[in-house]
Motif scaffolding. Structure first.
Motif, mmCIF file in Angstrom:
data_model
loop_
_atom_site.group_PDB
_atom_site.id
_atom_site.type_symbol
_atom_site.label_atom_id
_atom_site.label_comp_id
_atom_site.label_asym_id
_atom_site.label_seq_id
_atom_site.Cartn_x
_atom_site.Cartn_y
_atom_site.Cartn_z
ATOM 1 N N ARG A 232 0.863 -1.186 0.000
ATOM 2 C CA ARG A 232 0.000 0.000 0.000
ATOM 3 C C ARG A 232 0.898 1.234 0.000
ATOM 4 O O ARG A 232 1.773 1.379 0.854
ATOM 5 C CB ARG A 232 -0.909 0.006 1.221
ATOM 6 C CG ARG A 232 -1.805 1.247 1.320
ATOM 7 C CD ARG A 232 -2.698 1.165 2.542
ATOM 8 N NE ARG A 232 -3.647 0.061 2.420
ATOM 9 C CZ ARG A 232 -4.113 -0.633 3.458
ATOM 10 N NH1 ARG A 232 -3.687 -0.356 4.681
ATOM 11 N NH2 ARG A 232 -4.985 -1.610 3.257
ATOM 12 N N ARG A 233 0.689 2.109 -0.988
ATOM 13 C CA ARG A 233 1.485 3.336 -1.099
ATOM 14 C C ARG A 233 0.574 4.526 -0.822
ATOM 15 O O ARG A 233 -0.237 4.899 -1.667
ATOM 16 C CB ARG A 233 2.117 3.432 -2.481
ATOM 17 C CG ARG A 233 3.109 2.306 -2.773
ATOM 18 C CD ARG A 233 3.657 2.387 -4.199
ATOM 19 N NE ARG A 233 4.646 1.364 -4.430
ATOM 20 C CZ ARG A 233 4.370 0.143 -4.868
ATOM 21 N NH1 ARG A 233 3.098 -0.201 -5.097
ATOM 22 N NH2 ARG A 233 5.322 -0.739 -5.063
ATOM 23 N N LYS A 234 0.725 5.088 0.344
ATOM 24 C CA LYS A 234 -0.151 6.188 0.749
ATOM 25 C C LYS A 234 0.080 7.408 -0.130
ATOM 26 O O LYS A 234 1.203 7.755 -0.464
ATOM 27 C CB LYS A 234 0.087 6.532 2.218
ATOM 28 C CG LYS A 234 -0.358 5.426 3.165
ATOM 29 C CD LYS A 234 -0.293 5.864 4.607
ATOM 30 C CE LYS A 234 -0.838 4.784 5.527
ATOM 31 N NZ LYS A 234 -0.798 5.183 6.946
ATOM 32 N N MET A 236 -0.822 7.684 -3.197
ATOM 33 C CA MET A 236 -0.776 7.335 -4.615
ATOM 34 C C MET A 236 -2.144 6.846 -5.080
ATOM 35 O O MET A 236 -2.959 6.389 -4.282
ATOM 36 C CB MET A 236 0.275 6.242 -4.855
ATOM 37 C CG MET A 236 1.694 6.654 -4.508
ATOM 38 S SD MET A 236 2.286 8.010 -5.544
ATOM 39 C CE MET A 236 2.529 7.134 -7.088
ATOM 40 N N PRO A 237 -2.414 6.914 -6.385
ATOM 41 C CA PRO A 237 -3.715 6.451 -6.895
ATOM 42 C C PRO A 237 -3.927 4.961 -6.613
ATOM 43 O O PRO A 237 -2.985 4.173 -6.633
ATOM 44 C CB PRO A 237 -3.609 6.707 -8.410
ATOM 45 C CG PRO A 237 -2.548 7.743 -8.551
ATOM 46 C CD PRO A 237 -1.574 7.491 -7.440
ATOM 47 N N LYS A 238 -5.161 4.587 -6.357
ATOM 48 C CA LYS A 238 -5.507 3.183 -6.147
ATOM 49 C C LYS A 238 -5.854 2.559 -7.500
ATOM 50 O O LYS A 238 -6.578 3.150 -8.296
ATOM 51 C CB LYS A 238 -6.684 3.057 -5.181
ATOM 52 C CG LYS A 238 -6.355 3.480 -3.747
ATOM 53 C CD LYS A 238 -7.572 3.337 -2.855
ATOM 54 C CE LYS A 238 -7.208 3.576 -1.392
ATOM 55 N NZ LYS A 238 -6.661 4.910 -1.166
ATOM 56 N N VAL A 239 -5.301 1.378 -7.754
ATOM 57 C CA VAL A 239 -5.494 0.703 -9.041
ATOM 58 C C VAL A 239 -6.352 -0.542 -8.839
ATOM 59 O O VAL A 239 -6.069 -1.375 -7.973
ATOM 60 C CB VAL A 239 -4.138 0.300 -9.671
ATOM 61 C CG1 VAL A 239 -4.373 -0.442 -10.988
ATOM 62 C CG2 VAL A 239 -3.275 1.534 -9.891
#
Length: 294
Positions: A232-234, A236-239
Motif C-alpha cells: 500500500r502506497r499512501k 498514490m492512486p488506487k489501481v
C-alpha cells in the motif's frame, strides 16, 4: 531599478531603500519554496502481506505403488485411480498416464483443465509459503459413459500436440511432462454442472496426495524462490483491475479461493455466489485463488 557604472574604483558603497532589500529576501525565499515543491517525494510503502513461492524441479514422473517426490522424480500411487472412485457417485472410471514431450502425437479427450501442482505450506491463498513443482503439469480430460466429451467447448479433443499451444501463458512449456488424469462420468451429465465438477473433485483428490509430499520438501531443495508483496502506497492512486469471470453453467464456472492453489476443495462457485463482484488481492490471484473448472 537602479544602475551602477564604475571604473578603477577602490571602494564602493551602495545604499538602497529598505523595501528593495525586503523584495530581494522574498524572492530568495520563494526560490527555495519552488525548489522544495519540485522535489519528488517518494510515497511511504506499507507491506500488507507477503507471498513466497518456492519452485522444485521434476525431471521424471513414474506410476508406482506409493506417492513421493525423490531425486527430482515424482512417483504416483496407481491405487489412487481406485480410491478416487469414492469421491463422487457420478464418477465411473479413472485412469492416469504420463506423457513425455516427445510423445504428444497421441489422442486426447476434452482438455477440461491444465493444473499446476502447487501446495500451501504456510498460511492461506495469497500469503505465506507455497510450493510448486516445475517440469510437470496435470491435464484433466474425460468423457461420459457413452463416450460423449465432458463440457465440450471449442473441440479440444483430438491429437494432443495440435490442441495445445505449448510455451504460451497458461499452457505447459514445451519440455514439461504431462500427468494426464482421464475421468469417465455418468452418461448425460457431461453438460451439467455436477458432471465436470465431479471430474475436478477426482483430480483434486489425486493432487492432494501429491501436495502432501510437496509440502515436505526442504526449502534448500528449491531451484527458485519468488517473493511477492502486496504493498500500500499512501498518497498514490488506487489501481483496480476488473476481470470478468464466466459463471453460466457446466462450461463456464469458476471456483474462488479454494483451500489449495488451483484446487476445488474449500472454494466457492462463482455461480453459487450469484456472480457478484468479488475483490481479490494481486497475490491471491497469483496463488491460484481463481480456478476455472470448465
Amino acid at each position: 531599478m537602479f544602475k551602477i557604472s564604475m571604473a578603477n574604483a577602490k571602494s564602493v558603497t551602495v545604499e538602497m531603500p529598505e523595501k528593495y532589500m525586503e523584495a530581494i529576501e522574498r524572492l530568495k525565499k520563494r526560490e527555495k519554496e519552488i525548489k522544495k515543491e519540485n522535489l519528488k517525494v517518494l510515497p511511504r510503502e506499507e507491506v500488507i502481506r507477503e507471498l513466497k513461492i518456492r519452485e522444485f524441479l521434476v525431471k521424471d514422473v513414474k506410476i508406482s505403488d506409493n506417492t513421493k517426490i525423490c531425486n527430482n522424480t515424482l512417483f504416483i500411487d496407481s491405487s489412487l485411480t481406485r480410491e478416487s472412485l469414492k469421491i463422487n457417485q457420478l464418477v465411473k472410471k479413472v485412469t492416469f498416464d504420463v506423457i513425455y514431450p516427445e510423445n504428444r502425437d497421441i489422442y486426447t479427450n476434452t482438455i477440461m483443465d491444465i493444473i499446476p501442482i502447487m501446495a500451501k505450506v504456510d498460511g492461506k491463498i495469497g500469503e505465506g509459503i507455497t510450493h510448486i513443482l516445475d517440469g510437470v503439469v496435470v491435464f484433466l480430460t474425460g468423457t461420459d459413459e457413452e463416450g460423449k466429451q465432458i463440457a465440450e467447448f471449442g473441440s479440444s479433443h483430438g491429437i494432443l500436440k495440435d490442441k495445445v499451444a505449448f510455451n504460451m501463458p497458461g499452457t505447459p512449456k514445451t519440455k514439461d511432462i504431462i500427468l494426464r488424469i482421464d475421468v469417465v462420468i455418468e452418461k448425460g451429465t457431461g453438460m451439467e454442472r455436477r458432471g465436470p465438477l465431479a471430474a475436478h473433485q477426482v483430480a483434486d483428490f489425486i493432487l492432494d496426495r501429491i501436495r502432501e509430499e510437496l509440502k515436505k520438501l526442504a526449502p534448500e531443495e528449491a531451484v527458485k524462490t519468488h517473493i511477492f508483496k502486496d504493498v500500500r502506497r499512501k498518497g498514490m492512486p488506487k489501481v483496480l483491475i476488473v476481470k470478468e469471470l464466466g459463471g453460466q453453467g457446466a462450461m463456464h464456472e469458476k471456483i474462488i479461493m479454494p483451500s489449495e492453489p488451483g484446487g476445488v476443495r474449500g472454494g466457492k462457485s462463482i455461480i453459487d455466489l450469484g456472480n457478484v463482484p468479488i475483490i481479490l488481492t494481486p497475490n491471491e490471484v497469483k496463488d491460484g485463488g481463481i480456478h476455472s473448472v470448465t
